[in-house]
Design a protein around this motif. Structure first.
Motif, PDB file in Angstrom:
ATOM      1  N   VAL A 156      68.479  -8.371-162.098  1.00  0.00           N
ATOM      2  CA  VAL A 156      68.335  -9.137-161.343  1.00  0.00           C
ATOM      3  C   VAL A 156      69.625  -8.853-160.210  1.00  0.00           C
ATOM      4  O   VAL A 156      70.447  -8.472-160.830  1.00  0.00           O
ATOM      5  CB  VAL A 156      68.330 -10.561-161.883  1.00  0.00           C
ATOM      6  CG1 VAL A 156      67.234 -10.820-162.883  1.00  0.00           C
ATOM      7  CG2 VAL A 156      69.806 -10.644-162.728  1.00  0.00           C
ATOM      8  N   THR A 157      69.423  -9.524-159.174  1.00  0.00           N
ATOM      9  CA  THR A 157      67.987  -9.877-158.628  1.00  0.00           C
ATOM     10  C   THR A 157      67.677  -8.643-157.837  1.00  0.00           C
ATOM     11  O   THR A 157      68.344  -8.001-157.291  1.00  0.00           O
ATOM     12  CB  THR A 157      68.459 -11.097-157.494  1.00  0.00           C
ATOM     13  OG1 THR A 157      69.220 -10.760-156.508  1.00  0.00           O
ATOM     14  CG2 THR A 157      68.733 -12.296-158.498  1.00  0.00           C
ATOM     15  N   THR A 158      66.197  -8.636-157.811  1.00  0.00           N
ATOM     16  CA  THR A 158      65.524  -7.678-157.077  1.00  0.00           C
ATOM     17  C   THR A 158      66.158  -7.314-155.709  1.00  0.00           C
ATOM     18  O   THR A 158      66.404  -5.916-155.537  1.00  0.00           O
ATOM     19  CB  THR A 158      64.050  -8.108-156.871  1.00  0.00           C
ATOM     20  OG1 THR A 158      63.530  -8.820-158.041  1.00  0.00           O
ATOM     21  CG2 THR A 158      63.294  -6.723-156.953  1.00  0.00           C
ATOM     22  N   GLU A 159      66.147  -8.107-154.737  1.00  0.00           N
ATOM     23  CA  GLU A 159      66.666  -7.828-153.570  1.00  0.00           C
ATOM     24  C   GLU A 159      68.115  -7.586-153.274  1.00  0.00           C
ATOM     25  O   GLU A 159      68.671  -7.259-152.120  1.00  0.00           O
ATOM     26  CB  GLU A 159      66.072  -8.705-152.474  1.00  0.00           C
ATOM     27  CG  GLU A 159      66.714 -10.370-152.413  1.00  0.00           C
ATOM     28  CD  GLU A 159      66.357 -11.074-153.383  1.00  0.00           C
ATOM     29  OE1 GLU A 159      65.786 -10.786-154.313  1.00  0.00           O
ATOM     30  OE2 GLU A 159      66.736 -12.315-153.449  1.00  0.00           O
ATOM     31  N   GLY A 184      63.645  -9.545-161.296  1.00  0.00           N
ATOM     32  CA  GLY A 184      63.359 -11.145-160.998  1.00  0.00           C
ATOM     33  C   GLY A 184      64.456 -11.600-159.811  1.00  0.00           C
ATOM     34  O   GLY A 184      65.484 -10.912-159.538  1.00  0.00           O
ATOM     35  N   SER A 185      63.773 -12.489-158.983  1.00  0.00           N
ATOM     36  CA  SER A 185      64.498 -12.876-157.993  1.00  0.00           C
ATOM     37  C   SER A 185      64.282 -14.400-157.902  1.00  0.00           C
ATOM     38  O   SER A 185      63.356 -15.250-158.429  1.00  0.00           O
ATOM     39  CB  SER A 185      64.208 -12.379-156.638  1.00  0.00           C
ATOM     40  OG  SER A 185      64.415 -13.043-155.414  1.00  0.00           O
ATOM     41  N   PHE A 190      60.889 -12.328-151.455  1.00  0.00           N
ATOM     42  CA  PHE A 190      61.919 -11.574-151.525  1.00  0.00           C
ATOM     43  C   PHE A 190      61.744 -10.285-152.450  1.00  0.00           C
ATOM     44  O   PHE A 190      61.823  -9.273-152.260  1.00  0.00           O
ATOM     45  CB  PHE A 190      63.629 -12.023-151.592  1.00  0.00           C
ATOM     46  CG  PHE A 190      63.799 -12.830-150.475  1.00  0.00           C
ATOM     47  CD1 PHE A 190      63.167 -13.023-149.389  1.00  0.00           C
ATOM     48  CD2 PHE A 190      65.238 -13.508-150.404  1.00  0.00           C
ATOM     49  CE1 PHE A 190      63.666 -14.088-148.434  1.00  0.00           C
ATOM     50  CE2 PHE A 190      65.577 -14.268-149.588  1.00  0.00           C
ATOM     51  CZ  PHE A 190      65.035 -14.506-148.433  1.00  0.00           C
ATOM     52  N   HIS A 191      61.219 -10.889-153.704  1.00  0.00           N
ATOM     53  CA  HIS A 191      61.065  -9.788-154.564  1.00  0.00           C
ATOM     54  C   HIS A 191      59.919  -9.093-154.304  1.00  0.00           C
ATOM     55  O   HIS A 191      59.959  -7.667-154.389  1.00  0.00           O
ATOM     56  CB  HIS A 191      60.666 -10.595-155.758  1.00  0.00           C
ATOM     57  CG  HIS A 191      60.108  -9.893-156.951  1.00  0.00           C
ATOM     58  ND1 HIS A 191      60.913  -9.075-158.115  1.00  0.00           N
ATOM     59  CD2 HIS A 191      58.671  -9.762-157.524  1.00  0.00           C
ATOM     60  CE1 HIS A 191      60.134  -8.633-158.882  1.00  0.00           C
ATOM     61  NE2 HIS A 191      59.006  -8.813-158.632  1.00  0.00           N
ATOM     62  N   LEU A 195      60.356  -4.997-153.342  1.00  0.00           N
ATOM     63  CA  LEU A 195      59.504  -3.850-153.932  1.00  0.00           C
ATOM     64  C   LEU A 195      58.525  -3.002-152.838  1.00  0.00           C
ATOM     65  O   LEU A 195      58.479  -1.731-153.229  1.00  0.00           O
ATOM     66  CB  LEU A 195      58.619  -4.344-155.017  1.00  0.00           C
ATOM     67  CG  LEU A 195      59.427  -5.042-156.334  1.00  0.00           C
ATOM     68  CD1 LEU A 195      58.547  -5.837-157.155  1.00  0.00           C
ATOM     69  CD2 LEU A 195      60.207  -4.075-157.020  1.00  0.00           C
ATOM     70  N   ASP A 196      57.937  -3.766-152.065  1.00  0.00           N
ATOM     71  CA  ASP A 196      57.230  -2.867-150.847  1.00  0.00           C
ATOM     72  C   ASP A 196      58.217  -1.936-150.234  1.00  0.00           C
ATOM     73  O   ASP A 196      57.904  -0.967-149.853  1.00  0.00           O
ATOM     74  CB  ASP A 196      56.763  -4.129-150.020  1.00  0.00           C
ATOM     75  CG  ASP A 196      55.424  -4.652-150.462  1.00  0.00           C
ATOM     76  OD1 ASP A 196      54.875  -4.363-151.740  1.00  0.00           O
ATOM     77  OD2 ASP A 196      54.870  -5.813-149.986  1.00  0.00           O
TER      78      ASP A 196
END
Ligand code: C5J
Length: 232
Positions: A156-159, A184-185, A190-191, A195-196
């Motif tokens: 965490v966190t993803t972004e 996780g976010s 935003f998560h 990932l995109d």
């Protein structure tokens, strides 16, 4: 060993791979910590715990090198820039006293990694003052000395800390695979977008997959290693 992933399969060599688990700390995942002080709903991160546990078990079973990181600061905050500390209400800032001790300070209960993902003996824990795990740490030296060139990332966190670390790793030439459901976010959107961004443009920052796609491949590596040992 190929792990199904996007934009295409990730060619993983377990001997050259490290699992890097980013900041799965009480300060981010539990009420009363840094994440909550910033006004976030910390329950949104809970979904990452079980997949991260499965991934950690699989990595340990396959003999993959495991590294944990923690974001936090020295008790005198000498490594925390004002720009990071002087935000929000004074009683909610980094260094303020909270229900899990001083917020985002090393040695306090909130700084600990959650018990579900507690590091084992021999698994390095990287204490980092910033969002990226390479900034002002010995992470790169540890990886290079061990001959690691591939990273499986989660946490965490993803972004924020996962993404910053991934970008730092990518620029240093590491091949990076993000385990999406073990991240996780506080912001589901935003998560998804983070990932995109990783896998866009032919995998500009790396590869993305889920834990269910990684674990059977790692289990296969483990079986292969065991049969080699028996035959030799
Ligand atoms: C944040 C982190 N979000 N570990 N830290 O401040 O992502």
């Amino acid at each position: 060993m190929f792990i199904p992933a996007e934009p295409d399969a990730f060619d993983c060599d377990p001997a050259k791979t490290a699992l890097v688990i980013i900041d799965m700390q009480r300060d981010f995942l539990e009420p009363g910590g840094f994440g909550a002080a910033l006004g976030n709903d910390v329950s949104l991160l809970a979904s990452a715990i079980a997949p991260a546990q499965r991934l950690l078990d699989a990595a340990r079973g396959a003999g993959i090198f495991v590294i944990h990181t923690r974001e936090g600061h020295r008790p005198d905050l000498s490594d925390a820039p004002d720009r990071k500390v002087k935000r929000g209400a004074e009683n909610q800032r980094i260094g303020a006293e909270g229900p899990m001790g001083r917020i985002l300070v090393r040695g306090e209960p909130g700084h600990d990694i959650i018990p579900e993902l507690a590091p084992h003996q021999g698994e390095p824990v990287i204490d980092k003052p910033g969002k990226g795990a390479f900034y002002q740490t010995d992470l790169e030296a540890i990886l290079r000395n061990r001959g690691i060139s591939q990273l499986i990332l989660c946490g965490v966190t993803t972004e924020v800390c996962v993404h910053t670390t991934l970008r730092e790793a990518n620029d240093r030439g590491f091949w990076c695979l993000v385990a999406s459901d073990a991240c996780g976010s506080y912001f589901p959107e935003f998560h998804r977008v983070a990932l995109d961004m990783v896998k866009a443009q032919g995998g500009i920052f790396g590869w993305v997959t889920d834990v269910a796609s990684i674990c059977p491949v790692l289990a296969g590596a483990n079986d292969k290693a065991a049969s080699t040992t028996i035959m030799s």
